[in-house]
Design a protein around this motif. Sequence first.
Motif, short mmCIF file in Angstrom:
data_model
loop_
_atom_site.label_atom_id
_atom_site.label_comp_id
_atom_site.label_asym_id
_atom_site.label_seq_id
_atom_site.Cartn_x
_atom_site.Cartn_y
_atom_site.Cartn_z
N ALA A 57 0.82 -1.35 0.08
CA ALA A 57 0.15 -0.02 0.23
C ALA A 57 1.00 1.34 -0.17
O ALA A 57 0.54 2.26 -0.68
CB ALA A 57 -1.03 0.00 1.29
N GLU A 58 2.03 1.20 0.61
CA GLU A 58 2.80 2.44 0.64
C GLU A 58 3.77 2.48 -0.50
O GLU A 58 3.83 3.78 -0.91
CB GLU A 58 3.91 2.38 1.82
CG GLU A 58 3.25 2.16 3.38
CD GLU A 58 4.15 2.11 4.47
OE1 GLU A 58 5.39 2.50 4.36
OE2 GLU A 58 4.06 1.53 5.47
N ARG A 59 4.13 1.36 -1.14
CA ARG A 59 4.80 1.61 -2.56
C ARG A 59 3.60 2.21 -3.49
O ARG A 59 4.12 3.03 -4.27
CB ARG A 59 5.11 -0.08 -2.89
CG ARG A 59 6.09 -0.02 -3.87
CD ARG A 59 6.81 -1.52 -3.79
NE ARG A 59 5.88 -2.51 -4.05
CZ ARG A 59 5.70 -3.72 -3.21
NH1 ARG A 59 6.68 -3.65 -2.22
NH2 ARG A 59 4.76 -4.55 -3.37
N ALA A 60 2.30 1.93 -3.49
CA ALA A 60 1.47 2.60 -4.49
C ALA A 60 1.32 3.89 -4.19
O ALA A 60 1.29 4.73 -5.04
CB ALA A 60 0.17 1.77 -4.50
N ARG A 61 1.26 4.31 -3.02
CA ARG A 61 0.83 5.66 -2.38
C ARG A 61 2.10 6.58 -3.02
O ARG A 61 1.92 7.63 -3.37
CB ARG A 61 0.80 5.84 -0.95
CG ARG A 61 0.42 7.02 -0.41
CD ARG A 61 0.20 7.20 0.91
NE ARG A 61 -1.18 6.26 1.38
CZ ARG A 61 -0.69 5.27 2.02
NH1 ARG A 61 0.30 4.85 2.88
NH2 ARG A 61 -1.85 4.27 2.14
N HIS A 62 3.40 5.91 -2.75
CA HIS A 62 4.52 6.46 -3.11
C HIS A 62 4.53 6.95 -4.71
O HIS A 62 4.84 7.87 -5.06
CB HIS A 62 5.96 5.66 -3.11
CG HIS A 62 7.07 5.97 -3.40
ND1 HIS A 62 7.99 7.07 -3.01
CD2 HIS A 62 7.79 6.00 -4.68
CE1 HIS A 62 9.05 7.51 -3.64
NE2 HIS A 62 8.70 6.82 -4.97
N VAL A 63 4.00 5.88 -5.52
CA VAL A 63 3.90 6.28 -6.86
C VAL A 63 2.98 7.46 -7.30
O VAL A 63 3.32 8.32 -7.96
CB VAL A 63 3.40 4.93 -7.77
CG1 VAL A 63 3.18 5.19 -9.30
CG2 VAL A 63 4.49 4.04 -7.69
N VAL A 64 1.85 7.54 -6.67
CA VAL A 64 0.84 8.35 -6.61
C VAL A 64 1.24 9.89 -6.40
O VAL A 64 1.17 10.82 -6.95
CB VAL A 64 -0.34 8.13 -5.89
CG1 VAL A 64 -1.51 9.41 -5.99
CG2 VAL A 64 -1.11 7.03 -6.46
N GLN A 65 1.96 9.92 -5.09
CA GLN A 65 2.41 11.11 -4.43
C GLN A 65 3.77 11.61 -5.36
O GLN A 65 3.54 12.88 -5.45
CB GLN A 65 2.74 10.95 -3.14
CG GLN A 65 1.85 10.62 -2.20
CD GLN A 65 2.14 10.69 -0.86
OE1 GLN A 65 2.90 9.86 -0.35
NE2 GLN A 65 1.85 11.70 0.30
N SER A 66 4.46 10.76 -5.74
CA SER A 66 5.68 11.26 -6.62
C SER A 66 5.14 12.03 -7.79
O SER A 66 5.74 13.06 -8.17
CB SER A 66 6.58 10.24 -7.01
OG SER A 66 7.14 9.63 -5.79
N HIS A 67 4.04 11.33 -8.44
CA HIS A 67 3.67 11.85 -9.56
C HIS A 67 2.90 13.29 -9.40
O HIS A 67 3.43 14.28 -10.37
CB HIS A 67 2.53 10.94 -10.29
CG HIS A 67 2.00 11.71 -11.45
ND1 HIS A 67 2.23 11.59 -12.59
CD2 HIS A 67 0.55 12.27 -11.71
CE1 HIS A 67 1.69 12.31 -13.59
NE2 HIS A 67 0.37 12.59 -13.06
N TRP A 68 2.19 13.40 -8.40
CA TRP A 68 1.75 14.69 -8.01
C TRP A 68 2.64 15.68 -7.88
O TRP A 68 2.46 16.83 -8.02
CB TRP A 68 0.55 14.50 -6.87
CG TRP A 68 -0.51 13.80 -7.35
CD1 TRP A 68 -1.30 13.71 -8.46
CD2 TRP A 68 -1.77 13.19 -6.22
NE1 TRP A 68 -2.38 13.01 -8.48
CE2 TRP A 68 -2.51 12.62 -7.12
CE3 TRP A 68 -1.38 13.07 -5.04
CZ2 TRP A 68 -3.72 11.95 -6.51
CZ3 TRP A 68 -2.61 12.10 -4.17
CH2 TRP A 68 -3.55 11.71 -4.99
N VAL A 69 3.41 15.39 -6.98
CA VAL A 69 4.65 16.30 -6.50
C VAL A 69 5.30 16.81 -7.76
O VAL A 69 5.75 18.21 -7.75
CB VAL A 69 5.65 15.75 -5.65
CG1 VAL A 69 7.06 16.58 -5.50
CG2 VAL A 69 4.94 15.47 -4.28
N ARG A 70 5.80 15.91 -8.72
CA ARG A 70 6.45 16.46 -9.86
C ARG A 70 5.70 17.31 -10.74
O ARG A 70 6.25 18.22 -11.44
CB ARG A 70 6.80 15.12 -10.73
CG ARG A 70 8.24 14.31 -10.00
CD ARG A 70 8.60 13.08 -10.54
NE ARG A 70 9.96 12.77 -10.04
CZ ARG A 70 10.78 11.82 -10.49
NH1 ARG A 70 10.39 11.30 -11.70
NH2 ARG A 70 11.83 11.35 -10.07
N MET A 71 4.35 16.95 -10.83
CA MET A 71 3.51 17.86 -11.77
C MET A 71 3.44 19.12 -11.10
O MET A 71 3.40 20.24 -11.66
CB MET A 71 2.03 17.17 -12.00
CG MET A 71 2.24 15.87 -12.75
SD MET A 71 2.84 16.25 -14.77
CE MET A 71 4.66 15.92 -14.50
#
Length: 216
Positions: A57-71
């Motif tokens: 679950a944390e791995r998935a959240r990392h992907v989502v948050q990383s995308h949002w942060v970069r955008m």
Amino acid sequence: MIIDHWPLRGLRVTSPRLELRLPAEDELAEVADVAARGVHLPQDRPFLTPWGELPPAERARHVVQSHWVRMGRWSAQDWALDLVAFHEGRPVGIQDMRAKEFGVRREIVSGSWLGLEYQGKGLGTEMRAAMLHLAFAELGTQSATSLSFADNHSSLAVSRRLGYRSDGIDRGVLDGRVVVSERLRLSPEAWAEHARTPVTVTGLSDGCRALFGIGG
């Protein structure tokens, strides 16, 4: 429409088996699910930031948050493009390219990951080749770099297959100890010599070019 304000939404990079583009929100959730199912074997440690070792679950959240942060942090002087790779219409991983002062330096660094179930099929090579076409043929990149641990044989093999050459080492810290990465660099001439994958880029509008820090 969102594309009027964020023209990167219209960017498409297409190769024989893959389409690379920014994801819609439900597609971002889907690629996060891919990450949750695993991105490397338990005994491997391919990332300096060990997000692949987090619980699912944390791995998935990392992907989502990383995308949002970069955008959210994007600027023409400092950007990071996370292109989701779609195979047969489904997300299989992410190929990124990052740059600072690209309009002046014309240099990018890249990274990527594939879901464990999609590895060993040549998709990692194809997604990097597609990204390199965007970088060199469309954006005028003059140098592309990549970092890999010495024991990350698959990543190093992809780099060398595509024409990268050794460019020294980088020293980082993982779990409180120094770890050494091999740095590799690709020139436009070496890219052209090794480019074998047909790639088509659409949607690279003047608005996109401005976001990358370059003219039309």
